[in-house]
Write an enzyme that holds these catalytic residues in place. Sequence first.
Site, PDB file in Angstrom:
ATOM      1  N   ASN A  49       0.828  -1.219  -0.423  1.00 19.36           N
ATOM      2  CA  ASN A  49       0.032  -0.088  -0.162  1.00 19.36           C
ATOM      3  C   ASN A  49       0.781   1.036  -0.041  1.00 19.36           C
ATOM      4  O   ASN A  49       1.926   1.373   0.709  1.00 19.36           O
ATOM      5  CB  ASN A  49      -0.610   0.021   0.907  1.00 19.36           C
ATOM      6  CG  ASN A  49      -1.243  -0.924   1.484  1.00 19.36           C
ATOM      7  OD1 ASN A  49      -2.456  -1.109  -0.250  1.00 19.36           O
ATOM      8  ND2 ASN A  49      -1.616  -1.802   2.714  1.00 19.36           N
ATOM      9  N   HIS A  63      -6.057   2.135  13.743  1.00 21.06           N
ATOM     10  CA  HIS A  63      -6.796   1.521  12.834  1.00 21.06           C
ATOM     11  C   HIS A  63      -6.253  -0.248  12.973  1.00 21.06           C
ATOM     12  O   HIS A  63      -4.430  -0.371  12.817  1.00 21.06           O
ATOM     13  CB  HIS A  63      -6.422   1.419  11.509  1.00 21.06           C
ATOM     14  CG  HIS A  63      -6.828   2.799  11.457  1.00 21.06           C
ATOM     15  ND1 HIS A  63      -6.571   3.514   9.757  1.00 21.06           N
ATOM     16  CD2 HIS A  63      -7.750   3.731  11.516  1.00 21.06           C
ATOM     17  CE1 HIS A  63      -7.258   4.859  10.189  1.00 21.06           C
ATOM     18  NE2 HIS A  63      -7.950   4.584  11.031  1.00 21.06           N
ATOM     19  N   LYS A  73       1.561  -5.008   9.853  1.00 23.01           N
ATOM     20  CA  LYS A  73       1.703  -3.872   9.103  1.00 23.01           C
ATOM     21  C   LYS A  73       3.360  -3.685   9.023  1.00 23.01           C
ATOM     22  O   LYS A  73       4.614  -3.959  10.163  1.00 23.01           O
ATOM     23  CB  LYS A  73       1.117  -2.526   8.795  1.00 23.01           C
ATOM     24  CG  LYS A  73       0.414  -3.298   8.371  1.00 23.01           C
ATOM     25  CD  LYS A  73      -0.521  -1.589   9.245  1.00 23.01           C
ATOM     26  CE  LYS A  73      -2.540  -1.804   8.584  1.00 23.01           C
ATOM     27  NZ  LYS A  73      -2.736  -0.604   9.327  1.00 23.01           N
ATOM     28  N   HIS A 120      -2.853   0.633  14.528  1.00 23.99           N
ATOM     29  CA  HIS A 120      -2.007   1.381  14.355  1.00 23.99           C
ATOM     30  C   HIS A 120      -2.296   2.461  13.333  1.00 23.99           C
ATOM     31  O   HIS A 120      -3.490   2.859  13.149  1.00 23.99           O
ATOM     32  CB  HIS A 120      -0.920   0.673  12.378  1.00 23.99           C
ATOM     33  CG  HIS A 120      -0.140   1.356  11.710  1.00 23.99           C
ATOM     34  ND1 HIS A 120      -0.463   1.678  10.766  1.00 23.99           N
ATOM     35  CD2 HIS A 120       1.400   2.017  12.433  1.00 23.99           C
ATOM     36  CE1 HIS A 120       1.206   2.426  10.445  1.00 23.99           C
ATOM     37  NE2 HIS A 120       1.738   2.501  11.400  1.00 23.99           N
ATOM     38  N   TYR A 133       3.999   0.616   2.608  1.00 25.93           N
ATOM     39  CA  TYR A 133       3.883  -0.826   3.415  1.00 25.93           C
ATOM     40  C   TYR A 133       2.782  -1.782   2.712  1.00 25.93           C
ATOM     41  O   TYR A 133       2.202  -1.328   2.368  1.00 25.93           O
ATOM     42  CB  TYR A 133       2.847  -0.096   5.117  1.00 25.93           C
ATOM     43  CG  TYR A 133       1.608   0.402   5.092  1.00 25.93           C
ATOM     44  CD1 TYR A 133       0.151  -0.432   4.812  1.00 25.93           C
ATOM     45  CD2 TYR A 133       1.257   1.581   4.296  1.00 25.93           C
ATOM     46  CE1 TYR A 133      -0.345   0.116   4.878  1.00 25.93           C
ATOM     47  CE2 TYR A 133      -0.315   1.793   4.062  1.00 25.93           C
ATOM     48  CZ  TYR A 133      -1.440   0.773   4.662  1.00 25.93           C
ATOM     49  OH  TYR A 133      -2.776   1.293   4.733  1.00 25.93           O
ATOM     50  N   ASP A 170     -12.247   8.557  12.111  1.00 25.92           N
ATOM     51  CA  ASP A 170     -11.060   8.345  12.808  1.00 25.92           C
ATOM     52  C   ASP A 170     -11.541   9.527  14.196  1.00 25.92           C
ATOM     53  O   ASP A 170     -10.927   9.469  15.539  1.00 25.92           O
ATOM     54  CB  ASP A 170      -9.678   8.859  12.170  1.00 25.92           C
ATOM     55  CG  ASP A 170      -9.258   7.773  11.383  1.00 25.92           C
ATOM     56  OD1 ASP A 170     -10.027   7.171  11.539  1.00 25.92           O
ATOM     57  OD2 ASP A 170      -7.725   8.074  10.542  1.00 25.92           O
TER      58      ASP A 170
END
Length: 184
Positions: A49, A63, A73, A120, A133, A170
């Site tokens: 990503n 998240h 990740k 994260h 990532y 968020d």
Amino acid sequence: MTSITPLSIPEILLITPRRHGDARGWFSETWSRRTLAEAGVEHDFVQDNQAFNAKAGTVRGLHFQQSPHPQAKLVRVLRGEIFDVAVDVRAGSPTYGKWAGARLTAAGGEQLLVPRGFAHGYVTLTDDCELFYKVDGLYAPQTEGSLIWNDPEVGIEWPWDGEVILSDKDKVAPRLKDMPVPAF
């Protein structure tokens, strides 16, 4: 040689690949299954990503994905600088609700390995910040969860004093004490 440093929660690793440079610039092996397996780190990454953030002070997260589709990740910065954070949200973990974080910069090439079972997130410390990532689980929106970025009980020490830029999602994420404990 790649440097691998456990943070205050030992499962969270700061990984800094070696850069080989000369007058032309530099080269770095940013992911090697063999190198990390020799250090006891084994992940089968299945998706890459990339994210761009236009303004410093952008917060993304915190998240996670829970079972049956959790994700680990490996995060690195391609342009700019971030403060990257992982919060333990594993039920029964001795470090449940604790966090660890590190500055990641394009200039330094640092990477953060965020294991499964951790929320994260990051704050951008520069404008025009770009991240890359790897994840070891495919995106599964039905398993997504989130934790509010500034939960006072978690107490993340974000190195940003100005206003933050958040997504609508968020802004309304729950505090740890109000969040159902996820399954991993």
